[in-house]
Design a protein around this motif. Structure first.
Motif, PDB file in Angstrom:
ATOM      1  N   ASN A 188       0.816  -1.209   0.000  1.00 60.04           N
ATOM      2  CA  ASN A 188       0.000   0.000   0.000  1.00 60.04           C
ATOM      3  C   ASN A 188       0.854   1.264   0.000  1.00 60.04           C
ATOM      4  O   ASN A 188       0.437   2.303  -0.506  1.00 60.04           O
ATOM      5  CB  ASN A 188      -0.926   0.012   1.217  1.00 60.04           C
ATOM      6  CG  ASN A 188      -1.966  -1.079   1.148  1.00 60.04           C
ATOM      7  OD1 ASN A 188      -2.441  -1.435   0.076  1.00 60.04           O
ATOM      8  ND2 ASN A 188      -2.340  -1.624   2.299  1.00 60.04           N
ATOM      9  N   GLU A 200       2.998   3.896 -15.452  1.00 61.34           N
ATOM     10  CA  GLU A 200       2.220   4.582 -14.424  1.00 61.34           C
ATOM     11  C   GLU A 200       2.608   4.143 -13.008  1.00 61.34           C
ATOM     12  O   GLU A 200       2.472   4.918 -12.050  1.00 61.34           O
ATOM     13  CB  GLU A 200       0.716   4.306 -14.623  1.00 61.34           C
ATOM     14  CG  GLU A 200       0.168   4.750 -15.964  1.00 61.34           C
ATOM     15  CD  GLU A 200       0.219   3.653 -17.016  1.00 61.34           C
ATOM     16  OE1 GLU A 200      -0.600   3.711 -17.959  1.00 61.34           O
ATOM     17  OE2 GLU A 200       1.080   2.750 -16.902  1.00 61.34           O
ATOM     18  N   ALA A 205       4.354  11.337  -8.498  1.00 65.67           N
ATOM     19  CA  ALA A 205       3.054  11.500  -7.857  1.00 65.67           C
ATOM     20  C   ALA A 205       2.293  12.647  -8.506  1.00 65.67           C
ATOM     21  O   ALA A 205       2.843  13.430  -9.306  1.00 65.67           O
ATOM     22  CB  ALA A 205       3.250  11.759  -6.370  1.00 65.67           C
ATOM     23  N   ALA A 206       1.020  12.764  -8.150  1.00 63.62           N
ATOM     24  CA  ALA A 206       0.170  13.790  -8.764  1.00 63.62           C
ATOM     25  C   ALA A 206       0.712  15.193  -8.558  1.00 63.62           C
ATOM     26  O   ALA A 206       0.517  16.079  -9.402  1.00 63.62           O
ATOM     27  CB  ALA A 206      -1.245  13.678  -8.200  1.00 63.62           C
ATOM     28  N   ARG A 211       9.033   9.342  -7.502  1.00 57.00           N
ATOM     29  CA  ARG A 211       8.953   8.170  -6.641  1.00 57.00           C
ATOM     30  C   ARG A 211      10.296   7.436  -6.673  1.00 57.00           C
ATOM     31  O   ARG A 211      10.983   7.426  -7.697  1.00 57.00           O
ATOM     32  CB  ARG A 211       7.844   7.225  -7.097  1.00 57.00           C
ATOM     33  CG  ARG A 211       6.469   7.860  -7.119  1.00 57.00           C
ATOM     34  CD  ARG A 211       5.416   6.831  -7.493  1.00 57.00           C
ATOM     35  NE  ARG A 211       4.149   7.439  -7.816  1.00 57.00           N
ATOM     36  CZ  ARG A 211       3.202   7.744  -6.928  1.00 57.00           C
ATOM     37  NH1 ARG A 211       3.408   7.485  -5.647  1.00 57.00           N
ATOM     38  NH2 ARG A 211       2.062   8.289  -7.316  1.00 57.00           N
ATOM     39  N   ALA A 244      -2.826  -0.568  -2.732  1.00 55.78           N
ATOM     40  CA  ALA A 244      -3.171   0.859  -2.833  1.00 55.78           C
ATOM     41  C   ALA A 244      -2.368   1.568  -3.909  1.00 55.78           C
ATOM     42  O   ALA A 244      -2.911   2.385  -4.665  1.00 55.78           O
ATOM     43  CB  ALA A 244      -2.984   1.541  -1.481  1.00 55.78           C
ATOM     44  N   THR A 245      -1.066   1.299  -3.998  1.00 58.63           N
ATOM     45  CA  THR A 245      -0.255   2.000  -4.999  1.00 58.63           C
ATOM     46  C   THR A 245      -0.628   1.576  -6.417  1.00 58.63           C
ATOM     47  O   THR A 245      -0.589   2.387  -7.341  1.00 58.63           O
ATOM     48  CB  THR A 245       1.249   1.769  -4.764  1.00 58.63           C
ATOM     49  OG1 THR A 245       1.492   0.375  -4.600  1.00 58.63           O
ATOM     50  CG2 THR A 245       1.718   2.492  -3.517  1.00 58.63           C
ATOM     51  N   ARG A 247      -3.636   0.645  -7.324  1.00 54.99           N
ATOM     52  CA  ARG A 247      -4.920   1.314  -7.599  1.00 54.99           C
ATOM     53  C   ARG A 247      -4.719   2.797  -7.926  1.00 54.99           C
ATOM     54  O   ARG A 247      -5.392   3.349  -8.796  1.00 54.99           O
ATOM     55  CB  ARG A 247      -5.850   1.179  -6.394  1.00 54.99           C
ATOM     56  CG  ARG A 247      -6.437  -0.211  -6.225  1.00 54.99           C
ATOM     57  CD  ARG A 247      -7.586  -0.183  -5.225  1.00 54.99           C
ATOM     58  NE  ARG A 247      -8.287  -1.449  -5.193  1.00 54.99           N
ATOM     59  CZ  ARG A 247      -9.154  -1.864  -6.115  1.00 54.99           C
ATOM     60  NH1 ARG A 247      -9.420  -1.095  -7.161  1.00 54.99           N
ATOM     61  NH2 ARG A 247      -9.741  -3.038  -6.009  1.00 54.99           N
ATOM     62  N   GLU A 248      -3.784   3.440  -7.223  1.00 57.75           N
ATOM     63  CA  GLU A 248      -3.509   4.845  -7.498  1.00 57.75           C
ATOM     64  C   GLU A 248      -2.946   5.017  -8.907  1.00 57.75           C
ATOM     65  O   GLU A 248      -3.285   5.970  -9.621  1.00 57.75           O
ATOM     66  CB  GLU A 248      -2.519   5.387  -6.471  1.00 57.75           C
ATOM     67  CG  GLU A 248      -2.167   6.848  -6.653  1.00 57.75           C
ATOM     68  CD  GLU A 248      -1.099   7.319  -5.700  1.00 57.75           C
ATOM     69  OE1 GLU A 248      -0.603   8.461  -5.866  1.00 57.75           O
ATOM     70  OE2 GLU A 248      -0.726   6.560  -4.781  1.00 57.75           O
ATOM     71  N   ALA A 249      -2.083   4.081  -9.318  1.00 54.24           N
ATOM     72  CA  ALA A 249      -1.459   4.187 -10.643  1.00 54.24           C
ATOM     73  C   ALA A 249      -2.432   3.844 -11.766  1.00 54.24           C
ATOM     74  O   ALA A 249      -2.350   4.421 -12.865  1.00 54.24           O
ATOM     75  CB  ALA A 249      -0.242   3.265 -10.704  1.00 54.24           C
ATOM     76  N   PRO A 251      -6.178   3.836 -11.905  1.00 57.14           N
ATOM     77  CA  PRO A 251      -7.494   4.089 -11.291  1.00 57.14           C
ATOM     78  C   PRO A 251      -8.624   3.444 -12.088  1.00 57.14           C
ATOM     79  O   PRO A 251      -8.514   3.220 -13.292  1.00 57.14           O
ATOM     80  CB  PRO A 251      -7.596   5.615 -11.315  1.00 57.14           C
ATOM     81  CG  PRO A 251      -6.666   6.062 -12.391  1.00 57.14           C
ATOM     82  CD  PRO A 251      -5.543   5.073 -12.399  1.00 57.14           C
ATOM     83  N   VAL A 269      -7.978  -1.241   2.226  1.00 58.27           N
ATOM     84  CA  VAL A 269      -7.901  -0.997   0.789  1.00 58.27           C
ATOM     85  C   VAL A 269      -8.584  -2.165   0.086  1.00 58.27           C
ATOM     86  O   VAL A 269      -8.206  -3.321   0.292  1.00 58.27           O
ATOM     87  CB  VAL A 269      -6.437  -0.890   0.320  1.00 58.27           C
ATOM     88  CG1 VAL A 269      -6.378  -0.724  -1.194  1.00 58.27           C
ATOM     89  CG2 VAL A 269      -5.742   0.269   1.024  1.00 58.27           C
TER      90      VAL A 269
END
Length: 541
Positions: A188, A200, A205-206, A211, A244-245, A247-249, A251, A269
């Protein structure tokens, strides 16, 4: 005595008593052209300890220098039985790592039937050089491992370690005859491996913050570095939970079906739903990339703590992950929960927990006596929910054995080295460091606790044990010094049990450990100077 760890199976003092001067000049000599690259590796391992007393490779020999000789010699291989478990290299049978080491008046001879055995002998020689005082007593040591798989898991997903820091841990593992570095690369908190075709995952990050991750070149170079030290890298892509990471990458991936009544009760998560075609395609691309990048035979698929997935969804996900790894030419390993998707003789499950070893209280009175749980905000309701969630773990080991699978031993009770040290063994000068290290809900323990772990205590037949692996998860760490302080002085105890097949005798082991602080200092590694150990004049700060 010698202070070698793990303690060799056989040690015999020879007639001569005045061996070579450990404090003098040394050179490394390969008696076989096939060992020239190995001589370079051994020379590099010795350099932090000998400094300018170590002659450059290829230099005109100093007649006063003692010699560390590396030699292939089939007749030198001691007659010990084949090691238990899986060869991490993926070879059909375990590699012969047995060796014969002889200390004579002119130096140390390291002889074995294989380069791996010669290397294990050379690490023993390094221990003798560092821990023997001015002169190394003349002696003969013969040795061989009990378990073929002897590993260490590190967690750059939560606590990133630069490639150079990982190389320092590879060296540490090799010096204690461990032969697997398990990299927990995703969770996560972070995704640490560049995957061709899925940029991705490692994109900034946004907010534009870059990273930290390992490029494909970093990963290949780490594998090469480890292989030179007879250590195999095993990557872990932890799914379908801990995502989690990912899913963030990526979406929009749907959540796995959740058990009725769970949503909203506890934060988690949502695990991936690998029955979803888009999710399955993305995961297949990721696993294909990991398998193509990995030289070794094994890829770890995770499979633990998929909080928020129905049993049916979890089973389907694990089967998909296993199938994809096999399709891409590797053997999957999963945490013990993966056994709930079915187990066959080809499956390997890493045993880490059951409810009793979680050591959780049942009553308010018991909870009041656990300051680490109270500080973490745990209530009896939350603890009851934890026990209910982990209750199936009590049957995982039997499920693995009944299905014919192999067990990789990593019991949380002793081999999770991200456990805080008991306050009574922490020296005053390290109290501020020790208090912030360790998973906050584990009961703190002393070094002796880890050293007394017996592999046989789990009553698993030897032919069903894949191997032994210590872990150091990184929830509490910020720096390499934090990692090594959690590992040292406990990791050598686990390494001893993995190599010999049994817990070391504590009184003998603590005496040996007393001389290893010097070795860690010379390598620039932080450690906890536990008051249980009669340190030989070292200062860890």
């Amino acid at each position: 005595m010698n202070a070698v760890i793990p303690q060799p199976r056989q040690a015999t003092r020879t007639g001569a008593t005045a061996g070579p001067r450990a404090s003098g000049s040394w050179r490394v000599h390969s008696a076989d052209a096939r060992l020239r690259d190995l001589a370079t590796t051994v020379h590099a391992l010795l350099a932090p300890h000998l400094g300018d007393r170590l002659q450059p490779l290829g230099a005109v020999p100093d007649p006063d220098a003692a010699t560390l000789t590396l030699a292939l010699d089939g007749a030198a291989s001691p007659d010990f039985r084949t090691p238990v478990g899986l060869a991490p290299t993926g070879e059909a049978g375990p590699v012969d790592e047995s060796y014969l080491l002889t200390v004579g008046t002119e130096g140390v001879d390291c002889r074995a039937a294989t380069p791996a055995g010669v290397f294990r002998a050379a690490t023993t020689a390094l221990h003798l050089l560092v821990t023997s005082g001015d002169r190394i007593p003349c002696q003969e040591l013969t040795d061989a491992p009990h378990y073929a798989w002897r590993g260490l898991l590190v967690d750059p997903a939560r606590g990133y370690l630069a490639p150079g820091e990982l190389r320092a841990l590879i060296d540490l593992a090799a010096l204690y005859k461990l032969n697997v570095l398990h990299l927990h690369l995703t969770d996560n908190e972070g995704w640490r491996l560049e995957i061709p075709g899925v940029p991705e995952l490692t994109a900034p990050a946004a907010d534009g913050t870059p990273r930290a991750f390992y490029t494909t070149d970093d990963y290949r170079e780490l594998q090469d570095y480890a292989a030179e030290r007879f250590v195999t890298l095993v990557p872990e892509i932890d799914l379908p939970g801990h995502c989690a990471t990912l899913r963030e990458a990526l979406p929009g991936l749907p959540a796995a079906p959740a058990p009725e009544g769970l949503t909203g009760r506890f934060p988690f998560v949502p695990p991936l739903d690998l029955t979803d075609p888009a999710t399955a395609k993305a995961v297949a691309t990721i696993l294909d990339g990991v398998c193509r990048l990995t030289d070794g035979a094994f890829v770890h698929i995770g499979g633990d703590e998929a909080v928020g997935a129905t049993e049916e969804s979890f089973v389907q996900s694990i089967r998909e992950l296993r199938s994809r790894v096999r399709e891409f030419g590797k053997r999957p390993i999963g945490w013990q929960e993966s056994s709930r998707a079915g187990v066959g003789p080809e499956d390997i499950a890493q045993f880490w927990v059951d409810v009793p070893m979680m050591d959780l209280p049942d009553t308010a009175e018991e909870l009041s006596a656990r300051p680490e749980l109270l500080a973490a905000g745990h209530t009896l309701e939350f603890i009851a929910a934890l026990k209910a969630f982990f209750a199936p773990a009590d049957h995982d080991l039997a499920r693995i054995l009944d299905g014919g699978g192999r067990v990789l031993l990593s019991p949380q009770s002793h081999l999770y080295l991200d456990r805080a040290y008991a306050a009574q063994v922490v020296p005053p000068g390290q109290a501020s460091t020790a208090v912030r290290l360790g998973f906050p809900t584990y009961r703190p323990r002393d070094v002796e606790h880890a050293a007394r772990w017996e592999p046989a205590s789990h009553s698993i037949p030897d032919d069903r044990v894949a191997g032994v692996e210590a872990t150091v998860f990184a929830e509490s760490v910020e720096f390499l010094d934090d990692v090594t302080t959690l590992l040292l002085p406990r990791l050598p105890s686990v390494a001893a049990a993995a190599w010999t097949g049994r817990a070391p005798d504590w009184n003998d082991h603590r005496t040996r450990l007393a001389h290893h602080g010097r070795l860690w200092e010379q390598r620039g590694l932080a450690y906890l100077a536990s008051t249980e150990i009669p340190w030989a004049g070292q200062d860890p700060e």
